[in-house]
Design a protein around this motif. Sequence first.
Motif, PDB file in Angstrom:
ATOM      1  N   LYS A 176       2.579  -3.506  -4.083  1.00  0.00           N
ATOM      2  CA  LYS A 176       1.981  -4.706  -3.664  1.00  0.00           C
ATOM      3  C   LYS A 176       3.379  -5.779  -3.561  1.00  0.00           C
ATOM      4  CE  LYS A 176      -2.124  -4.322  -6.373  1.00  0.00           C
ATOM      5  NZ  LYS A 176      -2.886  -4.785  -7.491  1.00  0.00           N
ATOM      6  N   PRO A 177       3.305  -6.743  -2.771  1.00  0.00           N
ATOM      7  CA  PRO A 177       4.319  -7.664  -2.558  1.00  0.00           C
ATOM      8  C   PRO A 177       4.774  -8.250  -4.035  1.00  0.00           C
ATOM      9  CG  PRO A 177       2.689  -8.241  -1.096  1.00  0.00           C
ATOM     10  CD  PRO A 177       2.138  -7.099  -1.773  1.00  0.00           C
ATOM     11  N   THR A 187      11.226  -3.645  -2.629  1.00  0.00           N
ATOM     12  CA  THR A 187      10.880  -4.924  -1.706  1.00  0.00           C
ATOM     13  C   THR A 187       9.668  -4.196  -0.994  1.00  0.00           C
ATOM     14  OG1 THR A 187      13.281  -5.757  -1.733  1.00  0.00           O
ATOM     15  CG2 THR A 187      11.491  -6.492  -0.114  1.00  0.00           C
ATOM     16  N   VAL A 188       8.546  -4.992  -1.270  1.00  0.00           N
ATOM     17  CA  VAL A 188       7.421  -4.492  -0.833  1.00  0.00           C
ATOM     18  C   VAL A 188       6.947  -5.953   0.290  1.00  0.00           C
ATOM     19  CG1 VAL A 188       4.871  -3.987  -1.201  1.00  0.00           C
ATOM     20  CG2 VAL A 188       6.819  -3.555  -3.092  1.00  0.00           C
ATOM     21  N   THR A 189       6.966  -5.563   1.348  1.00  0.00           N
ATOM     22  CA  THR A 189       6.791  -6.579   2.430  1.00  0.00           C
ATOM     23  C   THR A 189       6.244  -5.888   3.547  1.00  0.00           C
ATOM     24  OG1 THR A 189       7.580  -8.482   3.625  1.00  0.00           O
ATOM     25  CG2 THR A 189       9.083  -6.578   3.416  1.00  0.00           C
ATOM     26  N   SER A 190       5.173  -6.923   4.486  1.00  0.00           N
ATOM     27  CA  SER A 190       5.050  -6.087   5.777  1.00  0.00           C
ATOM     28  C   SER A 190       5.940  -6.999   6.774  1.00  0.00           C
ATOM     29  CB  SER A 190       3.625  -6.720   6.037  1.00  0.00           C
ATOM     30  OG  SER A 190       3.253  -7.878   5.838  1.00  0.00           O
ATOM     31  N   GLY A 195       0.826  -1.293   0.041  1.00  0.00           N
ATOM     32  CA  GLY A 195       0.030   0.041   0.081  1.00  0.00           C
ATOM     33  C   GLY A 195       0.668   1.472  -0.024  1.00  0.00           C
ATOM     34  N   GLY A 196       2.064   1.157   0.359  1.00  0.00           N
ATOM     35  CA  GLY A 196       2.805   2.360  -0.022  1.00  0.00           C
ATOM     36  C   GLY A 196       3.414   2.817  -1.045  1.00  0.00           C
ATOM     37  N   SER A 197       4.267   3.835  -0.919  1.00  0.00           N
ATOM     38  CA  SER A 197       4.597   4.685  -2.172  1.00  0.00           C
ATOM     39  C   SER A 197       6.208   4.448  -2.475  1.00  0.00           C
ATOM     40  CB  SER A 197       3.839   5.764  -2.265  1.00  0.00           C
ATOM     41  OG  SER A 197       2.849   5.759  -2.646  1.00  0.00           O
ATOM     42  N   LEU A 198       6.657   4.707  -3.461  1.00  0.00           N
ATOM     43  CA  LEU A 198       8.290   4.976  -3.840  1.00  0.00           C
ATOM     44  C   LEU A 198       8.041   5.661  -5.155  1.00  0.00           C
ATOM     45  CD1 LEU A 198      10.015   1.779  -3.062  1.00  0.00           C
ATOM     46  CD2 LEU A 198      10.189   3.937  -1.682  1.00  0.00           C
ATOM     47  N   ILE A 199       9.026   6.543  -5.229  1.00  0.00           N
ATOM     48  CA  ILE A 199       9.452   7.095  -6.560  1.00  0.00           C
ATOM     49  C   ILE A 199      10.954   6.825  -7.014  1.00  0.00           C
ATOM     50  CG2 ILE A 199      10.300   9.426  -5.458  1.00  0.00           C
ATOM     51  CD1 ILE A 199       8.766  10.662  -8.304  1.00  0.00           C
ATOM     52  N   LEU A 200      10.833   6.471  -8.238  1.00  0.00           N
ATOM     53  CA  LEU A 200      12.420   5.936  -8.766  1.00  0.00           C
ATOM     54  C   LEU A 200      12.786   7.185  -9.699  1.00  0.00           C
ATOM     55  CD1 LEU A 200      11.705   2.056  -9.483  1.00  0.00           C
ATOM     56  CD2 LEU A 200      12.558   3.222  -7.367  1.00  0.00           C
ATOM     57  N   SER A 201      13.902   7.415  -9.669  1.00  0.00           N
ATOM     58  CA  SER A 201      14.535   8.394 -10.746  1.00  0.00           C
ATOM     59  C   SER A 201      15.658   7.840 -11.785  1.00  0.00           C
ATOM     60  CB  SER A 201      15.455   9.525  -9.751  1.00  0.00           C
ATOM     61  OG  SER A 201      14.419  10.090  -9.037  1.00  0.00           O
ATOM     62  N   CYS A 202      15.581   8.051 -12.825  1.00  0.00           N
ATOM     63  CA  CYS A 202      16.730   7.680 -13.864  1.00  0.00           C
ATOM     64  C   CYS A 202      17.469   8.948 -14.674  1.00  0.00           C
ATOM     65  CB  CYS A 202      16.011   6.857 -14.740  1.00  0.00           C
ATOM     66  SG  CYS A 202      17.022   6.425 -16.197  1.00  0.00           S
ATOM     67  N   GLY A 203      18.328   9.097 -14.161  1.00  0.00           N
ATOM     68  CA  GLY A 203      19.381  10.319 -14.557  1.00  0.00           C
ATOM     69  C   GLY A 203      20.222   9.747 -15.979  1.00  0.00           C
ATOM     70  N   VAL A 204      19.904  10.446 -17.029  1.00  0.00           N
ATOM     71  CA  VAL A 204      20.538   9.974 -18.066  1.00  0.00           C
ATOM     72  C   VAL A 204      21.443  10.858 -18.870  1.00  0.00           C
ATOM     73  CG1 VAL A 204      20.010   9.249 -20.600  1.00  0.00           C
ATOM     74  CG2 VAL A 204      18.459   8.931 -18.742  1.00  0.00           C
TER      75      VAL A 204
END
Length: 125
Positions: free
Chosen positions: A89-90, A122-125, A15-24
Amino acid sequence: EVQLVESGGGLVEPGGSLILSCGVSRFTFDDENLVIGWFRQAPGKEREGISWISPSVGSTYYADPVKGRFTISSDNAKNTAYLQMNNLKPEDTAVYYCAARTGGISGYPDEYHYWGQGTQVTVTS
């Protein structure tokens, strides 16, 4: 030399959130032929494409497993692409890669010429 550098992975609860970045580097995001893709690979599974963007026009595409939960975007002034991941989600657990190619959108990893080093989510409780 073209380089892609990802950041932003980590451990999060379902249920959580993350933001990934990709510098090119060495690409200009104004190039109409440039495509940035996000892929992921879970243990024992093949690498799968999940989202793509054509930064020059802002066109975006999503694979069904992430549609409605993930958002791809780019900051063309910073030559950086992002992947906002919500409602994780897991089954989203994987190493996430960004990749670049010229010549149009493709969901096939083999058609991408340049890859980042990957970042673990990694998505885990």
